[in-house]
Scaffold this active site. Structure first.
Site, PDB file in Angstrom:
ATOM      1  N   ASP A  17       0.815  -1.218   0.000  1.00  8.35           N
ATOM      2  CA  ASP A  17       0.000   0.000   0.000  1.00  8.35           C
ATOM      3  C   ASP A  17       0.844   1.262   0.000  1.00  8.35           C
ATOM      4  OD1 ASP A  17      -2.070  -1.783   0.188  1.00  8.35           O
ATOM      5  OD2 ASP A  17      -3.075  -0.759   1.840  1.00  8.35           O
ATOM      6  N   ARG A  96       0.746   4.783  17.267  1.00  3.30           N
ATOM      7  CA  ARG A  96       0.525   5.819  16.250  1.00  3.30           C
ATOM      8  C   ARG A  96       1.088   7.187  16.634  1.00  3.30           C
ATOM      9  NH1 ARG A  96       0.642   2.465  12.441  1.00  3.30           N
ATOM     10  NH2 ARG A  96      -1.253   1.280  12.067  1.00  3.30           N
ATOM     11  N   ASP A 125      -6.793   4.579  12.460  1.00  2.00           N
ATOM     12  CA  ASP A 125      -5.396   4.986  12.373  1.00  2.00           C
ATOM     13  C   ASP A 125      -5.190   6.254  11.577  1.00  2.00           C
ATOM     14  OD1 ASP A 125      -4.434   3.039  14.062  1.00  2.00           O
ATOM     15  OD2 ASP A 125      -4.538   1.539  12.482  1.00  2.00           O
ATOM     16  N   SER A 178      -5.827  -8.499   7.499  1.00  2.00           N
ATOM     17  CA  SER A 178      -4.727  -7.539   7.609  1.00  2.00           C
ATOM     18  C   SER A 178      -4.216  -7.548   9.038  1.00  2.00           C
ATOM     19  CB  SER A 178      -5.184  -6.144   7.208  1.00  2.00           C
ATOM     20  OG  SER A 178      -6.002  -5.604   8.218  1.00  2.00           O
TER      21      SER A 178
END
Lengths: 410, 410, 410, 410
Positions: A17, A96, A125, A178
Site C-alpha cells: 500500500d 501511532r 489509524d 490484515s
C-alpha cells in the site's frame, strides 16, 4: 522542467500500500521522503530502504523508536491501566502518536509542508496519524490519498510491474486478513475475520504460542515497580533479570508469548462509530497490566484509586481516539503520573497456559496493615465503632423505608 | 419464671461461631430463631438443623435460596458487568442481601424485634447484613454480639463441652484461613493468607481444579443471551444444554471448575478503609462475565456503553459496600436493566486451563455492519468525510498548538 | 492531690456551649487549653480570652487565621468552582479544617492527648473537626462530650451561676436559630428555620443588605486572575484596587454585601444522610465564583474543562464531608491546581441588587480566536469539513435508525 | 422541459439567508418545500408564507410547535437541570431537534430526498439540524449550500432585486449582531459581540427588562411539581394560576422578563472546538431551573442525586452537541425521567431585579424529617453512632498519617 508541488513525508511501511502511495505521490509531482519507524515489527529494514529508494524516494529515514515507544507511550499506559472498552490494551493506538510525532519532526526539519500515510479512511489509524500531526504541526497538510485510491492502485500496479525486477513484490498470497504489528502487540482484522461469528484460525497468531502447545511448567516472575512503572523483571527460577525498559518489555513478551498470554477476540467500537472485529495478542502488556493493577491497589489509597480509575478510563478512550497529543490527555497524563508516587514494590506472579496468576506482593509503601486487618487481633479498631458507622449509613435508608414502607419486603 | 428479652432471628451457619452466639443469646434471655440459608454452600443441612435445635433454638428455618440468588442477585450483576476494583466479582457481596432479606422477612413474620449474625466488626459482611436489615425493616435492632465476644466464647465453649455428646464439634483442626462459600464463589482470607506476599497453598481451592490438572481438551460453550442475561447454555461438542437460571449457573460452575477458571489473588479495599488480602474462585461467574462483555459490546451503542460502564462501576461499589437495598442501587438496577434491552444473541467460547476464550458471536440485534466496516467495500461511507471529521476535531488542537508553539515538538 | 486525666485542647468559640464544655472538662479532671480561631467572625476576642481564663482554662490561644483561611482554603475552592449540590459554596466546610489543623498543631506542641469541640453529633461539623484531627494527629483522642450533654448542661449552668459575677452571660434572648459566621459566609439553621416551607425572616441576614435596600447604582469591578486565583480587584469607577488575598476577599465581601449578593435558601443533604435546611449568605465568594467560572472557560481547553468539572464536583463533596485532609482531596487539589496553569486574565463585572453580571473578559492566554469564530471571516476553517464531521458523527445514529426503523418518527 | 433534481424541504426562517437559499435551490433545479416552525419567535408568519410562495416554494408548511417544544424538549431539560458548561440553559440547542424532527417528518411525508437549512458551518446549529435529520431519516441528503455561499449570495441578491417589488426586503440596517429567538430564550452573538471584552449594549435584550428598570416590588410565585415537571404556577399575591405547559412557560417568561431574570454573558466551547461568545436571556427557564433544583434536592435521595447530577451533565453536553436523537440521549432521558418519580411538591419563590429567591418548599414525598434533623430533639439518632461513624471513616486517614507522618502538620 517539472516544478515540485512540494515535499511529502510519507509514513512508509515497506508494504504494498505505502509503496503504491509513494509512486503515486511522485507521479503527482511531489518530492517524497519515506519514513519508516522501527517500533518492534518484524521487518527487513535494509530491503525496505532499498525498495523505497528504488521507487523514487528522495530520502529515506529509518529510525529505531522502540525505546521511546516503551518509555513514553507503553509505560504511561501501564500507569493508567489503560484498557479500551474493558478489553483492548491499545497496542496500535499507542504506537501511532509515537510514529506520527517523529514523522512531524522530520517534516519540520526537512521543511516539508505535507505528510502522508497509508491508513484507510474507515479505521482509527488515519485519525490517530492526522490528529497527532495537526496537534504538533498545526500548519501541516495531509495528502489526500484516499480520494485517489482507485486510480492510485491501477497506476501503481503498472509502475510496480514495470519495475518488478528491482522491487521484491510479495509472492505468496496475502493472508486473508490484515495485521498491524509492533513491540506491544499484533492486531488482526478484515478479510475472513470480518464475520464476527467465525473463529479465528488457530495459525493466526505470530507472537504467542497456542496455549495447548505452551510449556507444562509455569514461569515465575517478580516484577518490581517504582512510580507505577516496572524497574526490574526477575525470572525467579532462572535467577536472571532485566532492568532497562526496552529489555524488560521484550523479555515479558518472550515469556508471555511462550505461554500464550494475552489473546483476545473482540468487537470494538471505532471512534467513527462503526463496530469492528479485531483479534489481538499482547503478551508482555497483559502481564504488566495484571502486575500493575495488583501493586497499585496494594499501595494506593482506596479513594484516590476510585478517582484515578475514572481518569484511566477517560485516558484510554482518548488514546484510542487519537488524542494522545491533546490538552486533555496531557492533563490526564500529569494527574495519573501524580497518582503513582507511591506505587512501588514487588509483585510475584506465574505465567502458565495463557494465564497470569498473581502469587503475592510486597511494598515499603503499602497501606496494608496486617495487625489492623487481622481478625485475630483487635489492633486499635473498636468493633463498636462499626455499629455506629453502620447505623449512620442506615439513617438515609431507614428514612426511605419508613416513607415507602414495605416496598421491598413484600 | 424468666421473662424473655424478646426474639432474635439469628443468621445461623451451622459452624462454631454462630453456634456460640446462639447459646450466648439464649443465656442472655432471648428466644432464638435460627435461620440457615442454602445459597449453594456445601453443608449438611439436616445435621445443622439438629444442632441448632439441640443448642436451644426455638425454631429453625432452613431455606433454599439458590434460585433467588441466581435470578435476583447474580444475573443483575452479570448485566452490570459487576467487578469491584477491576478484579473481584462480588460473590460474597451479592449473597449477603439475599440472605439478609429473608432473615428480615422471617423476623417480620415471627414478630421478632432483633436480628443477629456472626459477621465480625472488621469485615464488610457485618455492614452488608445490617444495612440490608435496616433498609428493609427500619425498626429492627441488631444484637450487639461484638462487644460480648471475649465472654461469649468462654461461655459458649463451656456449654458446647457440656452438650458435647449431642453436638458434633469439628474434630479436625480448622483450616488456617477462613472461607465463605456460596453458589457463586468461595473466598479465602485471614490466617496464613494475611501475609500478602505469601502464595496461597495449592490445595486451597475447593471449586476449581488446578489448571495443571485440568483436562487437556477444551470445552466449547455457546451462551445465548436475552435482555443481557443468559437464557441457554449449550455444550457444543456434547450437544447438551441448560436453560433454567439455576441449572445454567451450576453447569457453568461445573465447566469452569473443571478447567480451573476464575481464580484470583488480590488485595482489596474494604468499605471501612482497610486493605485486606482475599483469594477467590468464581468459575461460572467468570465465564458469564466474559460472555456478557462480548455480547454487550456487540449489540449496544458505543456511547450508551460508555455511560453504562460508569453506572456499572458505581453499582459494583455499592454492592460491595452493602447498599444493594438502597435508593441509589435501586435506581442503578433500573437504568442498567434498561440498557440491556437489545443485549441479545449468542456467544461461542472455549474454556481451557484456567482461561476463557471468546470464539465468536452473533445477534439479531447487533449494530455490527459488515458492509460498512469492510475495507474492501465502500458501503455508504465516503472516505473524504473522515478528513473533515479529523480536521474539525483538530481545530482545538491546532489552536492550542499555535498558542503554545513547540511545546511538544522540541 | 488531684491527678490530671490529661490535657484537652478545646475549640472554644466564646459562646455558651463551649463555655459549658470547658467547665465540664475541668470538673472531669482535665487540664483545658482553650483555642479560639479568628476566621473572620464578629467576636470580642479580648473578652473571650478573659472569659476562658475565668472559667479555668490553663492556657488560652487566640490566633488570627484569616489570611491562611483565604489563601489555603478559600482560594483553592475558587479554583475548583467548589459548590455542593449545585448551590452551597461551602463556607463552613472550608473553615473547619483550617481551624482543626491549628487545633491539632497546638495539641501536638502542648503535648495534649485530647481535643474537644462544641459541634453536635447530628451535624457535619463534628465530622469535619474530628476527621481533620485524626488525619493530622492519628493518635489524638476526642473527648466525648456528646454523651455527657444532659449532665453537662446542668452542671455547667450551676458553675456559671456561681461564677456569674465574672462571666458575662448572654442577656438578650438567643436568636431563634443558630448561626455560624466566618470570613466567607454566615449560615443560619435550626429553630424556626427547621420548617422548610417557612420563609427566612428578612432581618436574618448580617453580611448582606436586602436587595431592595441595596444601592440603585451598580459597582463595576475588574478582577484579575493568575493560576486561577484573583491577584487584583479593581473598582473601575472608584479607581481603587486591592491585591493581597485577605484584603481582596474582604473588599469583595464589602461590595457583595452592600448589593445583597450571595443569599440562598436551600435544603441540603448532610454527610450522615439527613436532609437539613440552611440559609447562607456568601457575598464575596459568590462574586469570585462567577468571575472564576468566566475566566476559566475563556482560557481552558474544552475537554480539560469537562474533566476538571467532574473533579471539582468530587472535590466539593469531599470538602463538605470533612475530607479536606485526605489522600483523595490532596490528589484532587494537585490536579485542579495543575488545570489552572493558564487560567489568567481579567474579568469585568457589575454587582447590582443581589446579582453579579459578567460584562467582558480578556486574557493573554485565551484560546478564543476571533478570526476563527467569526461568521464573517473564513479563517482557515473549511465549511465542508463540518459536513464530513457531521456525517461521521451520524454513522452510528444512521446504523441505529436503520436497525430500529421509525422508532422516533412515528 | 426541465427535469427536477428532486425535492428539498428547507427549514425556512423568513429572513434574508434562507430566502436566498430558497431561490438558489430553485435555480439549481430543485423543487423546494419551505417549512417554517413557530417555536415562539416573534415573526409575521402570514407574510413569511407569502414571501416563500413568491420566491417560488412549491409548498409552504407553517406549523405551531410551541406546545411540543415545551412538553417534549424544555420540560425534560428541566428534569435534567440541563446546563451547559455551568451556565448556558440550552435554549437554541433544545429547539433544533424539535424543528428538525418536523422537517424530517415533512420530508418523509412529501417523499423529499433532501433537506436544507441556513445554519452556517462554523456554529453548532448545522450539526444539530443534520444529526437529527440523519438520526431520524437515515437516507436523507443534506443540500450542500455551504460551498455555494459566495455564488449563492450574489445570485440570490440579483433575484431578490428583480423581485423586489414583491418581497419586503429588510430596510432598516441589520443589527450589528445575529440573534436566535424562541420560546425559551434569545441568544445574541457575532458582529460587535465577537470581542469578548466589550460589554453587551444595554438595549440588546428583547425578552427581559433591564434590572434597573424592573419593578421595585417582587412577584411571588408558587410552582407545583409532579414527576419533576411543573404542573401549576400560581402568582401568590395575584391569586391567578396556570396549569397547561405552554401557558405556564409563557407566564414564567412574562414574570421573568418583567423582572430582568436570566441574562448571561458567556464564552462557551462549541462542539467543533472553537470558543465563542454568546449572550443569552432565558427568563422562564431560569426560574424553572432554580425551582426544580430546590424541589429535587428536597425529595430525592442524596446518593441518587449524585448519580443523577452526573447524568444531567452528560445529557446537557449531548443536547448542546446535537445528539438529542441518539441512543445515548434516549437512554439518559429514560434514566433521568425515572429519577423524577418522587420529585413532587411546591416551591415558593420571589422574583426581583434579575434574581430568583427561593422562599420555601413543601412536599408529600419529601425525605426531610424535621424531628430527625432537629438539634433540640434526639429523634432516634444516637449521637454516639456519629463517633463510630467518624472513627471508621478515619481508619484510612490514620493509616495514611502513620505511614507518611508529619506530611501535613509541619
Amino acid at each position: 522542467v517539472n516544478m515540485s508541488k512540494g515535499t511529502v513525508v510519507l509514513a512508509y511501511s515497506g508494504g504494498l500500500d505505502t509503496s503504491c502511495i509513494l509512486v503515486w505521490l511522485k507521479e503527482q509531482g511531489y518530492d517524497v521522503i519515506a519514513f519508516l519507524a522501527n517500533i518492534g515489527q518484524d521487518e527487513d529494514f535494509d530491503s525496505a530502504r532499498k525498495k523505497a529508494e528504488n521507487l523514487g524516494a528522495k530520502k529515506v529515514f529509518i529510525e529505531d523508536l522502540r525505546s521511546e515507544f516503551v518509555e513514553h507511550f507503553i509505560l504511561p499506559a501501564v500507569q493508567a491501566n489503560a484498557v479500551y472498552e474493558d478489553r483492548y490494551l491499545l497496542g496500535t493506538a499507542l504506537a501511532r502518536p509515537c510514529i506520527a510525532r517523529r514523522l512531524v519532526q522530520i517534516a519540520q526539519k526537512e521543511q516539508a509542508e505535507f505528510i502522508s500515510h497509508g491508513a484507510t479512511g474507515k479505521g482509527n489509524d488515519q485519525i490517530r496519524f492526522e490528529l497527532t500531526s495537526y496537534a504538533l504541526y498545526s500548519d501541516v497538510k495531509v495528502s489526500l490519498v484516499e480520494k485517489a485510491k482507485p486510480v492510485l492502485f491501477n497506476s501503481c500496479l503498472t509502475v510496480l510491474t514495470v519495475s518488478k525486477n528491482d522491487i521484491p513484490l510479495p509472492i505468496t498470497p496475502k493472508a486473508p486478513w490484515s495485521m498491524d504489528a509492533n513491540l506491544m502487540h499484533i492486531s488482526y482484522e478484515s478479510g475472513v475475520l470480518e464475520d464476527p461469528k467465525c473463529s479465528a484460525p488457530t495459525d493466526l497468531y505470530l507472537m504467542t504460542k497456542n496455549p495447548d502447545e505452551a510449556p507444562n511448567v509455569p514461569d515465575v516472575l517478580e516484577i518490581e515497580f517504582k512510580n507505577g512503572v516496572p524497574i526490574k523483571v526477575t525470572n525467579v527460577k532462572a535467577g536472571s533479570s532485566k532492568d532497562k525498559p526496552l529489555e524488560m518489555f521484550m523479555y515479558l513478551n518472550e515469556i508471555g508469548g511462550k505461554h500464550g498470554v494475552g489473546r483476545i477476540d473482540i468487537v470494538e467500537n471505532r471512534f467513527i462509530g462503526m463496530k469492528s472485529r479485531g483479534i489481538y495478542e499482547t503478551p508482555g502488556g497483559t502481564i504488566l497490566l495484571q502486575a500493575h493493577l495488583d501493586i497499585e491497589t496494594f499501595t494506593m489509597d482506596k479513594e484516590v484509586r476510585r478517582i484515578k480509575q475514572g481518569l484511566g478510563i477517560k485516558f484510554s478512550e482518548l488514546v484510542y481516539n487519537g488524542f494522545w497529543y491533546s490538552p486533555e490527555c496531557d492533563f490526564l497524563l500529569h494527574c495519573i503520573n501524580k497518582s503513582q508516587e507511591n506505587v512501588e514494590g514487588k509483585v510475584q506472579l506465574s505465567v502458565y497456559k495463557g494465564q497470569v496468576y498473581i502469587l503475592g506482593r510486597e511494598s515499603p509503601k503499602s497501606l496494608y496493615n496486617e495487625d489492623l486487618v487481622s481478625m485475630d487481633k483487635q489492633g486499635d479498631y473498636d468493633p463498636c465503632d462499626a455499629s455506629g458507622f453502620i447505623r449512620v449509613n442506615a439513617v438515609r435508608l431507614q428514612q426511605k423505608h419508613r416513607k415507602w414502607h414495605k416496598k421491598y419486603t413484600k
